[in-house]
Design a protein around this motif. Structure first.
Motif, PDB file in Angstrom:
ATOM      1  N   LEU A 306       0.828  -1.203   0.000  1.00  0.00           N
ATOM      2  CA  LEU A 306       0.000   0.000   0.000  1.00  0.00           C
ATOM      3  C   LEU A 306       0.865   1.256   0.000  1.00  0.00           C
ATOM      4  O   LEU A 306       0.621   2.199  -0.765  1.00  0.00           O
ATOM      5  CB  LEU A 306      -0.906  -0.006   1.234  1.00  0.00           C
ATOM      6  N   SER A 309       2.510   1.662  -3.390  1.00  0.00           N
ATOM      7  CA  SER A 309       1.621   1.590  -4.549  1.00  0.00           C
ATOM      8  C   SER A 309       2.058   2.594  -5.619  1.00  0.00           C
ATOM      9  O   SER A 309       2.386   3.743  -5.325  1.00  0.00           O
ATOM     10  CB  SER A 309       0.188   1.901  -4.114  1.00  0.00           C
ATOM     11  N   ASP A 346      -1.074  -8.506  -3.300  1.00  0.00           N
ATOM     12  CA  ASP A 346      -0.025  -7.864  -4.096  1.00  0.00           C
ATOM     13  C   ASP A 346       1.377  -8.198  -3.601  1.00  0.00           C
ATOM     14  O   ASP A 346       2.280  -7.359  -3.625  1.00  0.00           O
ATOM     15  CB  ASP A 346      -0.211  -6.337  -4.102  1.00  0.00           C
TER      16      ASP A 346
END
Length: 356
Positions: A306, A309, A346
């Motif tokens: 995150l 990102s 991810d």
């Protein structure tokens, strides 16, 4: 209050005991910046560990730069410190409209919760422990840290049980109390009536970076040895094998890792041991950072994707081999660590390396 800080609704009192908790309070305040209110007071219940204290002081500087009031409490500075701290905070606790906390398992925080009359409680992440807290709250269980679950309660646990039970009631939604969980962790079970809000690390990305990315790999340390979950020799061999296989050159130490272990790791693996002065999410976002970040199951396998990102950095997580666990590890340990890895988004999943 600065324009960046915004407002956080009716007066909010936040209690933090770690740098990651403080970071996530800032993320929560940033997400609430358009609300109407009078501001946020951050109370740092300072630990004794020097590395944690250093990171907390740096995070407190960032909080002040964002316009938040910070109150530093030497909460563990001697036998009388807890009584002085709680006594000094009692008035603030009774007046606060909202309480934000980072560690619902903390006995300190549980004791403070029994004093407050706030009708709005927010729990921000304290790492992967948030996953266990949510599951225990949903099932109505007593609050026990995952690496201790399965063992018999000790004498101190029994003495503190009434306070812990009262705190759990404060953390349970009712007609008179709202409870929010602000988290980047996956939630398999959501307690009835609890509002869950996603932490996407917007404040971190707005404030830092994007980072300069190097060609090599970096490794993230863990405190699983220090908490008695993983055998030290097995862990060292796993780090050596993983770093050699992926060409890692730096090892970002967890703030709880012992100096003796880190010295041995540096000597036997050749890795450069780095003791970060801020949470790793901010260190990685500022850069430079390796194109690949290697980690064992931990909070960062959820937070780093995150925070990073939009960059080309890949996060790779290595499973914990059951053979690495100590004899004293909680029966819950292997399942919990597998869940941390399996629910990460991810990330690239690596098989457990052989550690002999």
């Amino acid at each position: 209050m600065s324009p960046r800080a915004g407002n956080t609704g009716p007066h909010t009192l936040a209690f933090v005991e770690s740098p990651v908790q403080l970071l996530n309070v800032l993320e929560w305040a940033h997400a609430r910046r358009h609300a109407v209110g009078t501001g946020l007071t951050l109370v740092v219940l300072s630990p004794i560990d020097p590395m944690t204290r250093g990171q907390l002081r740096r995070m407190a500087e960032l909080a002040r730069e964002d316009g938040h009031a910070v109150r530093w409490e030497e909460a563990r500075g001697g036998p009388a410190a807890p009584f002085q701290t709680i006594g000094g905070l009692a008035g603030l606790l009774r007046r606060a409209d909202r309480i934000v906390l980072g560690d619902p398992f903390s006995r300190y925080v549980q004791l403070l919760l029994t004093i407050t009359k706030a009708r709005d409680i927010v729990v921000v992440d304290d790492g992967t422990a948030t996953m266990e807290f949510v599951a225990q709250l949903a099932r109505g269980e007593r609050l026990v840290r995952w690496h201790r679950k399965g063992g018999r309660p000790g004498p101190r646990d029994l003495v503190f049980a009434p306070v812990s039970s009262a705190a759990r009631k404060r953390l349970t939604p009712s007609e008179r109390r709202k409870v929010e969980i602000f988290s980047s962790m996956p939630m398999e079970e959501t307690p009835a009536g609890v509002t869950v809000t996603a932490n996407t690390f917007t404040w971190t990305r707005d404030r830092f970076g994007p980072p300069r990315i190097t060609k090599g790999a970096d490794m993230v340390g863990t405190s699983l040895v220090e908490t008695g979950v993983v055998d030290g020799d097995r862990y060292l061999e796993a780090v050596r094998s993983l770093s050699k296989a992926h060409g890692a050159t730096r090892y970002f130490a967890h703030r709880r890792e012992s100096a003796e272990k880190l010295h041995r790791l540096a000597v036997e693996t050749g890795l450069e041991v780095v003791r970060p002065d801020l949470p790793l999410e901010l260190i990685a976002r500022r850069g430079p950072i390796g194109r690949t970040i290697l980690s064992f199951p931990s909070t960062v396998v959820h937070t780093l994707p995150l925070a990073l990102s939009g960059t080309e950095v890949r996060v790779a997580v290595c499973d914990i081999d059951p053979a690495w666990l100590t004899e004293n590890a909680s029966p819950r340990a292997q399942g919990f660590l597998s869940g941390v890895t399996g629910t990460a988004r991810d990330v690239h999943r690596l098989s457990a390396v052989t550690a002999v």
